[in-house]
Design a protein around this motif. Structure first.
Motif, PDB file in Angstrom:
ATOM      1  N   ASP A 186      87.776  -9.906  81.301  1.00 59.84           N
ATOM      2  CA  ASP A 186      87.445 -11.290  80.995  1.00 59.84           C
ATOM      3  C   ASP A 186      86.164 -11.734  81.690  1.00 59.84           C
ATOM      4  OD1 ASP A 186      89.778 -11.297  79.580  1.00 59.84           O
ATOM      5  OD2 ASP A 186      90.399 -13.277  80.279  1.00 59.84           O
ATOM      6  N   ARG A 221      94.528 -19.621  80.292  1.00 62.83           N
ATOM      7  CA  ARG A 221      93.407 -18.855  79.746  1.00 62.83           C
ATOM      8  C   ARG A 221      93.404 -18.777  78.219  1.00 62.83           C
ATOM      9  NH1 ARG A 221      88.561 -17.620  80.072  1.00 62.83           N
ATOM     10  NH2 ARG A 221      88.593 -15.430  79.508  1.00 62.83           N
ATOM     11  N   HIS A 222      94.552 -18.990  77.567  1.00 59.61           N
ATOM     12  CA  HIS A 222      94.683 -18.862  76.099  1.00 59.61           C
ATOM     13  C   HIS A 222      94.403 -17.441  75.636  1.00 59.61           C
ATOM     14  CE1 HIS A 222      94.109 -23.418  75.028  1.00 59.61           C
ATOM     15  NE2 HIS A 222      94.930 -23.214  76.050  1.00 59.61           N
ATOM     16  N   LYS A 223      94.485 -16.503  76.540  1.00 57.41           N
ATOM     17  CA  LYS A 223      94.195 -15.109  76.225  1.00 57.41           C
ATOM     18  C   LYS A 223      95.092 -14.236  77.097  1.00 57.41           C
ATOM     19  CE  LYS A 223      90.271 -11.861  75.960  1.00 57.41           C
ATOM     20  NZ  LYS A 223      90.815 -10.770  76.787  1.00 57.41           N
ATOM     21  N   GLN A 224      95.675 -13.202  76.499  1.00 61.64           N
ATOM     22  CA  GLN A 224      96.550 -12.330  77.275  1.00 61.64           C
ATOM     23  C   GLN A 224      95.756 -11.649  78.379  1.00 61.64           C
ATOM     24  OE1 GLN A 224      98.927  -9.775  74.858  1.00 61.64           O
ATOM     25  NE2 GLN A 224     100.115  -8.988  76.562  1.00 61.64           N
ATOM     26  N   GLY A 242      98.928 -15.506  77.005  1.00 56.57           N
ATOM     27  CA  GLY A 242      98.045 -16.193  76.065  1.00 56.57           C
ATOM     28  C   GLY A 242      98.799 -17.330  75.400  1.00 56.57           C
ATOM     29  N   ARG A 246      98.332 -20.739  69.427  1.00 62.71           N
ATOM     30  CA  ARG A 246      96.921 -20.672  69.057  1.00 62.71           C
ATOM     31  C   ARG A 246      96.752 -20.246  67.602  1.00 62.71           C
ATOM     32  NH1 ARG A 246      91.968 -21.893  71.933  1.00 62.71           N
ATOM     33  NH2 ARG A 246      90.313 -20.958  70.716  1.00 62.71           N
ATOM     34  N   ARG A 250      91.106 -14.011  65.823  1.00 63.20           N
ATOM     35  CA  ARG A 250      90.838 -12.913  66.742  1.00 63.20           C
ATOM     36  C   ARG A 250      92.164 -12.320  67.229  1.00 63.20           C
ATOM     37  NH1 ARG A 250      87.074 -16.103  70.879  1.00 63.20           N
ATOM     38  NH2 ARG A 250      88.627 -17.694  70.317  1.00 63.20           N
ATOM     39  N   SER A 252      93.027 -10.875  69.850  1.00 64.23           N
ATOM     40  CA  SER A 252      93.351 -11.136  71.256  1.00 64.23           C
ATOM     41  C   SER A 252      93.768 -12.586  71.507  1.00 64.23           C
ATOM     42  CB  SER A 252      92.153 -10.805  72.145  1.00 64.23           C
ATOM     43  OG  SER A 252      91.063 -11.666  71.860  1.00 64.23           O
ATOM     44  N   ARG A 253      93.625 -13.439  70.511  1.00 64.35           N
ATOM     45  CA  ARG A 253      93.911 -14.862  70.707  1.00 64.35           C
ATOM     46  C   ARG A 253      95.041 -15.384  69.816  1.00 64.35           C
ATOM     47  NH1 ARG A 253      90.173 -17.760  74.039  1.00 64.35           N
ATOM     48  NH2 ARG A 253      88.996 -16.171  75.138  1.00 64.35           N
TER      49      ARG A 253
END
Length: 287
Positions: A186, A221-224, A242, A246, A250, A252-253
């Motif tokens: 990140d 973070r809204h991301k794993q 995450g 969302r 993507r 990842s999101r």
């Protein structure tokens, strides 16, 4: 036991912002979906977890109706399953937010060890779950610019709480809203970095190192993201699944939540259920 972890559900609808000058907020509601939250909770219930941890940002802008709907969605979808919650920075969006938070979720933030406020502790089988509040409200400052902070007073109470024999005899899970650090991936990513970090992360890490914490959960973070931090001479996983709601193309999101198995005083399994855009269903992420 199996613990489900979801975060950053950001309950909100466009109709929450009817005023002409709230167009930007109406647009922001499209980044998360209440309808998607209901589908995720249905999938989560089917996994039959023993306990659920929700690491903040229950709402988008801490409106009273948003807190009430968040409580209703969770309570309706997960009957009989105990839920531990904390506020995130979006849940302290106004001076009145604390009262609405307490009316909707105060009973879910009551400690099993007595006392009021944070940190609080929930005991579940062989696990002690301790909640830290990292989301202050600062008068006169735009809530979107308020950094995370746990504070020395709360960390002092944390140090006392984790000495309790009822905690020390169990696997200690600590949860808060803000991340301690960015992962290397990140930190190197080209996307914008969070402008509201945890400003006393070093002190929080020191408190965790002095405790018997075996697992740390967070959101924001809204991301794993996963870190394996050396704290107090042991490696402690620091996990964020995450955002659960969302709406994002993507991989990842996309919306997701995690399931953690704790057995014999150790974290033995981490699995994540992710929305698969192809099938429009939740499925276990590939290892």
């Amino acid at each position: 036991m199996v613990i489900a972890h979801l975060t950053d559900i950001h309950v909100a609808r466009e109709s929450d912002y009817p005023a002409p000058d709230q167009a930007e907020l109406r647009l922001r509601t499209r980044k998360h979906s209440e309808a998607l939250l209901l589908r995720l909770l249905e999938d989560l219930a089917a996994q039959r977890p023993d306990h659920v941890v929700l690491t903040g940002d229950l709402t988008l802008t801490s409106e009273r109706a948003q807190f009430e709907r968040a409580r209703s969605h969770l309570e309706t979808a997960l009957p009989g399953i105990r839920i531990s919650v904390i506020p995130g920075n979006h849940d302290r969006w106004s001076a009145g937010a604390e009262g609405w938070l307490q009316r909707s979720f105060g009973d879910w933030m009551r400690s099993d060890l007595g006392g009021d406020g944070f940190p609080y502790c929930h005991l579940a089988g062989e696990v002690a779950m301790v909640a830290l509040d990292s989301s202050p409200f600062v008068v006169g400052l735009d809530p979107a610019e308020v950094p995370g902070e746990v504070g020395a007073a709360q960390l002092g109470r944390f140090a006392e709480l984790v000495r309790d024999p009822r905690v020390r005899s169990r696997f200690l899970l600590v949860f808060l809203h803000h991340h301690l650090r960015l992962s290397e991936e990140d930190a190197a990513a080209p996307d914008p970095k969070d402008s509201t970090p945890l400003i006393d992360a070093e002190a929080v890490e020191a408190a965790l190192a002095a405790s018997p914490a075996g697992l740390v959960l967070h959101g924001h973070r809204h991301k794993q993201m996963r870190l394996d931090l050396e704290l107090g001479g042991r490696v402690v996983p620091v996990l964020c699944p995450g955002s659960a709601t969302r709406v994002d193309d993507r991989p990842s999101r996309t919306a997701r939540y995690s399931l953690y198995t704790v057995e014999g005083g150790a974290l033995t399994l981490v699995r994540t259920r992710v929305l698969d855009p192809a099938s429009d269903r939740f499925a276990f992420d590939s290892p």
